[in-house]
Scaffold this active site. Structure first.
Site, PDB file in Angstrom:
ATOM      1  N   GLU A  93       1.113  -1.454   0.022  1.00 41.83           N
ATOM      2  CA  GLU A  93      -0.240  -0.080  -0.318  1.00 41.83           C
ATOM      3  C   GLU A  93       0.823   1.427  -0.063  1.00 41.83           C
ATOM      4  O   GLU A  93       0.543   2.055  -0.848  1.00 41.83           O
ATOM      5  CB  GLU A  93      -1.046  -0.305   1.110  1.00 41.83           C
ATOM      6  CG  GLU A  93      -2.335  -0.915   0.900  1.00 41.83           C
ATOM      7  CD  GLU A  93      -2.336  -1.255  -0.017  1.00 41.83           C
ATOM      8  OE1 GLU A  93      -2.914  -0.594  -0.651  1.00 41.83           O
ATOM      9  OE2 GLU A  93      -3.240  -2.418  -0.489  1.00 41.83           O
ATOM     10  N   ASP A 105       3.767  -4.636  -5.602  1.00 40.12           N
ATOM     11  CA  ASP A 105       4.449  -5.900  -5.407  1.00 40.12           C
ATOM     12  C   ASP A 105       5.160  -6.271  -4.958  1.00 40.12           C
ATOM     13  O   ASP A 105       5.932  -6.631  -3.577  1.00 40.12           O
ATOM     14  CB  ASP A 105       3.513  -7.259  -5.522  1.00 40.12           C
ATOM     15  CG  ASP A 105       1.891  -7.115  -5.453  1.00 40.12           C
ATOM     16  OD1 ASP A 105       1.395  -7.220  -4.890  1.00 40.12           O
ATOM     17  OD2 ASP A 105       1.725  -7.796  -6.922  1.00 40.12           O
TER      18      ASP A 105
HETATM   19 ZN   LIG Z   1      -3.075  -2.645  -4.674  1.00 44.98          ZN
END
Ligand SMILES: [Zn+2]
Length: 680
Positions: free
Chosen positions: A520, A584
């Site tokens: 995030e 990621d």
């Molecule tokens: Zn995301």
């Protein structure tokens, strides 16, 4: 902009095999954060790390018959739903002793579960909505009718969506947004693609629209030609809409209009009547996200017969309300959107649809009950500590990366310092006291709760931004970064085992939840997020050279993921998934750094034959264990900015030398290529 009622409709397969026990949970369940039994140690981790980490889980967890896919997240979500079911069942049976929030969620759930009452009403609840459409006498009347339909349903399927959003260039201001909408299929690409599969889906969609219109009382012949009209109108709107990749650039969605200019854009649409019906008075400035779409809208309403417009609106009323009507509507809606489009064999049981609806419509009332039982102050404190460590790791990372010059670096750190951490649930709960919820009026409850939400959204325009607001409910198994708030948000529902396991040591927890926090955080610096500054304004804070170097690095990731196959011959659209893929990789890198800092002075031991470093990576991979039906993967390829779970694991470790070292892979093996990508 947010929209629409939650899709409380179901999906899917291998029914008998994988049927979950259909009972409410009284206790919150526990699954360990790293489970050696979920691995398949017969696989070489240097060849396919995903299968090595998740092979056991996948073999033991076939996709249930009411689901399009089945992953660790879906399983946790289902556990949350069953736990909420227990709460709601209890509240729905109580006669007294409930506080006002408990009365609302209990009575809403009870009314929703009374399927016989819903069945008896048939399509009767739709009559007032259809009557408004029938009363349409001229294109000028459309303003008031659209306002009514949009308020009642919250659905942007009636040509366009209208609501509030932060001004892209001044995040302290809430302004009106008018956005493209109006489609029945999940994306504009469904109308424009010319391959055989797309043509087949369009033919099936036509039949579905026809059957829905028959349910509204049309003859099969009349419904057939009306379905063609719907397809015609939606195709025009689809062609004038931006693609998902184009929409990733916020500048493509930012066009400020004053009131006279808005009226000039669509002279045939009666904006004053529309605003009057919305009781909306703040008409100084609008962001028309897609002007080209509104030009097409103008042509549509000025060039169509009233009959054609009525047909289009009638279809969207039936489509929008189908989940809340009798079985004939529910089943037809399921048959196309879940079975045909996503391959799901069976409709979800009613309890699951009803729990999801309470969560969707009264989520912060239900969320209070969830949080009270599952998310204590110690969990909040532990997550906050981990978040701060990951932020520290990112600061160190930004200071150390070699490709960024001093000016951009300074701005990046300022942005990082300004990020606000929101963990678990809102500080101030939403007040639903003005929503009347009755124990015997399901459809009325749905409309009243939606009207409350539509009103709440519109009323934000012209008021100060509420920076404490959450855009997901506490039980959600989800997290997000909001570039204009510049905040990261983690729902209580995602901070539970097996994703965050308070009973386990740091290695799997940093790999799993630490990776999510880093993910995030990295969104603030992905292809979209990096275009907003520390205050959440759309403003370029990069030097030209650094922006070019960033783009080159991001392109490495686009090229990498574009080679992966999703299903059949369909490859990942690496531009669509770029932000998520960058997040990621960045997330796992940051989690690794934070874990190393946290455990620098500890002597870590192997467990279950895995070194601490190996446990970090397996702990990370095990958030992603799962499988998905091929039909659902086809929808995903067009609509989902996330890559399939397998590549959300293997696509990362190939870029991490730390992984190669942890598993002693030889350079040139599939998980240890010579060429690596790295952004953050
Ligand atoms: Zn995301």
């Amino acid at each position: 902009m947010r929209k629409l009622l939650p899709a409380a409709l179901g999906c899917l397969a291998f029914a008998a095999l994988a049927q979950q026990p259909d009972t409410p949970l009284k206790e919150y369940p526990y699954s360990p954060g790293l489970d050696p039994g979920s691995m398949d140690r017969s696989v070489d981790p240097c060849v396919d790390f995903y299968k090595y980490s998740c092979g056991g889980w996948i073999a033991k967890n076939p996709i249930p018959s009411d689901q399009p896919k089945w992953e660790v997240y879906s399983k946790l979500n289902q556990d949350n739903l069953r736990f909420l079911w227990g709460i709601l069942e209890e509240e729905s049976k109580k006669k007294g002793g409930r506080n006002p929030s408990q009365q609302k969620i209990g009575d809403y759930f009870g009314a929703c579960m009374d399927e016989d009452a819903v069945e008896k009403l048939g399509m009767k609840p739709l009559e007032p909505l259809l009557a408004r459409i029938d009363a349409l006498k001229s294109a000028r009347d459309l303003g008031a009718v659209l306002a009514y339909l949009q308020l009642e349903t919250g659905d942007s399927g009636f040509y366009f969506g209208f609501g509030s959003n932060q001004d892209f260039e001044d995040s302290n201001k809430m302004i009106a947004f008018a956005a493209a909408g109006g489609l029945g299929l999940p994306d504009r690409d469904y109308y424009t693609k010319d391959d055989e599969k797309s043509k087949e889906i369009r033919a099936q969609y036509l039949e579905h629209v026809q059957r829905m219109l028959v349910l509204l009382g049309d003859s099969p012949d009349a419904a057939k030609s009306k379905a063609a009209t719907v397809m015609d109108i939606e195709t025009v709107l689809a062609k004038a809409s931006l693609t998902r990749v184009e929409s990733r650039d916020p500048y493509n969605l930012f066009h400020k209009y004053d009131y006279p200019k808005l009226r000039k854009l669509t002279p045939s649409f009666d904006w004053p009547a529309y605003f009057k019906a919305l009781a909306f008075t703040k008409t100084s400035i609008f962001n028309v996200t897609e002007p080209r779409f509104f030009e097409a809208f103008e042509k549509e309403i000025s060039g169509r017969s009233l009959d054609e417009i009525r047909t289009y609106l009638r279809w969207h009323v039936a489509h929008s309300a189908a989940p809340y009507l009798s079985r004939a509507f529910v089943n037809e809606n399921f048959a196309f959107y879940s079975k045909t489009l996503r391959g799901v064999p069976e409709l979800k049981p009613r309890w699951k649809r009803c729990v999801a609806l309470v969560d969707g419509q009264l989520g912060e009332a239900l969320g209070q009950e969830f949080v009270r039982r599952t998310f204590g102050p110690d969990q909040k404190a532990r997550t906050l500590k981990m978040t701060k460590q990951i932020e520290k790791a990112m600061e160190q990372d930004i200071r150390e990366i070699t490709w960024m010059g001093p000016q951009t670096r300074k701005n990046a750190i300022a942005k990082l310092h300004a990020i606000v951490n929101k963990i678990g649930y809102p500080d101030k709960w939403r007040d639903y006291s003005s929503v009347a919820i009755k124990p015997d009026d399901f459809f009325g409850n749905v409309l009243r709760a939606q009207r409350f939400e539509s009103r709440r959204d519109l009323d934000k325009i012209g008021r100060p931004v509420d920076r404490g607001e959450w855009f997901m409910t506490p039980p959600s198994v989800n997290a997000y970064y909001n570039p204009q708030m510049n905040d990261i948000n983690f729902a209580a529902g995602i901070l539970q085992p097996p994703l965050f396991d308070a009973k386990m040591d740091d290695a799997p927890n940093y790999g799993n939840t630490g990776g999510t926090i880093g993910h995030e955080l990295t969104h603030g610096f992905d292809d979209e997020g990096r275009q907003y500054d520390a205050r959440g304004n759309l403003k370029d804070w990069w030097t030209k050279e650094d922006a070019a170097r960033y783009t080159e690095r991001a392109q490495c990731i686009v090229d990498q993921y574009s080679q992966y196959t999703i299903v059949d011959d369909i490859k990942i659209n690496g531009k669509l998934t770029n932000g998520e893929d960058i997040a990621d990789l960045g997330g796992l890198m940051l989690a690794w750094m934070a874990w190393k800092m946290e455990t620098a002075n500890q002597k870590l031991q192997p467990v279950d034959g895995l070194s601490p470093e190996q446990r970090f990576f397996v702990g990370n991979a095990q958030w992603a264990c799962g499988s998905e039906r091929p039909e659902s993967l086809r929808v995903k390829a067009i609509t989902d900015p996330h890559s399939p779970v397998k590549y959300r694991v293997n696509g990362l470790v190939v870029n991490m030398p730390q992984f190669q070292e942890a598993f002693q892979c030889r350079t040139g093996q599939p998980m240890a290529p010579e060429k690596r990508c790295r952004v953050w």
